[in-house]
Design an enzyme around this catalytic site. Structure first.
Site, PDB file in Angstrom:
ATOM      1  N   MET A  67     -34.437  68.152  26.302  1.00  0.00           N
ATOM      2  CA  MET A  67     -33.011  68.155  25.986  1.00  0.00           C
ATOM      3  C   MET A  67     -32.780  68.802  24.637  1.00  0.00           C
ATOM      4  SD  MET A  67     -32.123  64.262  27.071  1.00  0.00           S
ATOM      5  CE  MET A  67     -33.665  63.683  26.355  1.00  0.00           C
ATOM      6  N   ILE A  87     -38.854  60.043  25.122  1.00  0.00           N
ATOM      7  CA  ILE A  87     -39.691  60.426  23.982  1.00  0.00           C
ATOM      8  C   ILE A  87     -38.819  60.997  22.879  1.00  0.00           C
ATOM      9  CG2 ILE A  87     -41.618  61.857  23.207  1.00  0.00           C
ATOM     10  CD1 ILE A  87     -42.486  61.974  26.185  1.00  0.00           C
ATOM     11  N   GLY A 123     -31.538  65.006  20.550  1.00  0.00           N
ATOM     12  CA  GLY A 123     -32.572  65.901  21.071  1.00  0.00           C
ATOM     13  C   GLY A 123     -33.929  65.277  21.325  1.00  0.00           C
ATOM     14  N   SER A 124     -34.481  65.508  22.496  1.00  0.00           N
ATOM     15  CA  SER A 124     -35.798  64.962  22.807  1.00  0.00           C
ATOM     16  C   SER A 124     -36.202  65.388  24.213  1.00  0.00           C
ATOM     17  CB  SER A 124     -35.783  63.439  22.687  1.00  0.00           C
ATOM     18  OG  SER A 124     -37.098  62.951  22.750  1.00  0.00           O
ATOM     19  N   ARG A 125     -37.029  64.528  24.875  1.00  0.00           N
ATOM     20  CA  ARG A 125     -37.420  64.838  26.249  1.00  0.00           C
ATOM     21  C   ARG A 125     -37.696  63.545  27.004  1.00  0.00           C
ATOM     22  NH1 ARG A 125     -43.731  66.891  25.769  1.00  0.00           N
ATOM     23  NH2 ARG A 125     -44.435  65.568  27.473  1.00  0.00           N
TER      24      ARG A 125
END
Length: 218
Positions: free
Chosen positions: A97, A155, A185-187
């Site tokens: 993301m 994460i 923001g991350s995943r």
């Protein structure tokens, strides 16, 4: 529509920006400086509120479908050894993301929450190979009779400083419903049984609660 996790931040940001502009208009006589600060304030506030947007998603409930838990781009499709919960090989699909994506996390399948655990950790960039093991993260496993156990992991990344996870062990959840939020923001990694047909490709953009990433076979 905005996510509840953003109300406090949006309110504090609005108060701060209003205060800055009041002070600016009181102390500074140069028009272009005052106007520039106003424009920058509006742009900053719009960026903040777009991050916390929470569009309504009507998930087509299907026990055989595993839907994307978040909006973003598919960056990993591979077989891996999942060592926290399954302790065997699984098929991993990872979605990255960016700050402009919707950051609501949704349940990829419906069923009962079997496992939910938070891990403190580092804030490596989300695409770093070690981020799934060393970064701040949460691991959630949801089980139903058709899909079996599906694990997804929020994460944190270099910008994401807080993960919110609503999943509690024993809770019954609906596919596509709100399961948490990751700020800035991350995943998210999804772990499925080996042999699960994958419905997405690398670098494909997906939408949380809508895009099917895998289908359970008969």
């Amino acid at each position: 529509m905005f996510h509840k996790e953003g109300y406090k931040i949006m309110t504090l940001t609005a108060i701060l920006l209003i205060a800055i502009n009041i002070i600016t208009y009181t102390l500074i006589n140069t028009y272009w400086i005052k106007f520039s600060i106003l424009v920058l304030s509006v742009i900053l506030f719009l960026l903040i509120i777009q991050f916390f947007r929470n569009p309504t998603r009507r998930t087509e409930i299907n026990s055989r479908n595993i839907v994307a838990p978040v909006d973003g781009k598919v960056v990993v499709i591979e077989e891996v050894y999942e060592k926290e919960y399954f302790k065997d090989k699984r098929l991993q699909v990872s979605i990255f993301m960016s700050p402009i994506n919707v950051h609501v996390t949704r349940h990829p399948v419906g069923g009962r929450v079997k496992f939910s655990k938070y891990h403190p950790g580092k804030f490596l960039v989300a695409w770093h190979p070690k981020s799934s093991e060393e970064n701040e993260r949460t691991t959630v496993v949801v089980e139903n009779e058709v899909a079996g156990e599906i694990l997804y992991r929020q994460i944190a990344g270099a910008m994401a400083k807080r993960i919110v996870n609503y999943a509690e062990e024993g809770q019954e959840v609906t596919q596509g419903s709100d399961s948490g939020f990751i700020k800035f923001g991350s995943r998210v990694d999804v772990f499925m049984p080996i042999g699960t047909p994958i419905e997405v490709a690398l670098n494909q953009k997906v939408k949380g609660g809508l895009s099917v990433i895998g289908k359970i076979q008969d």
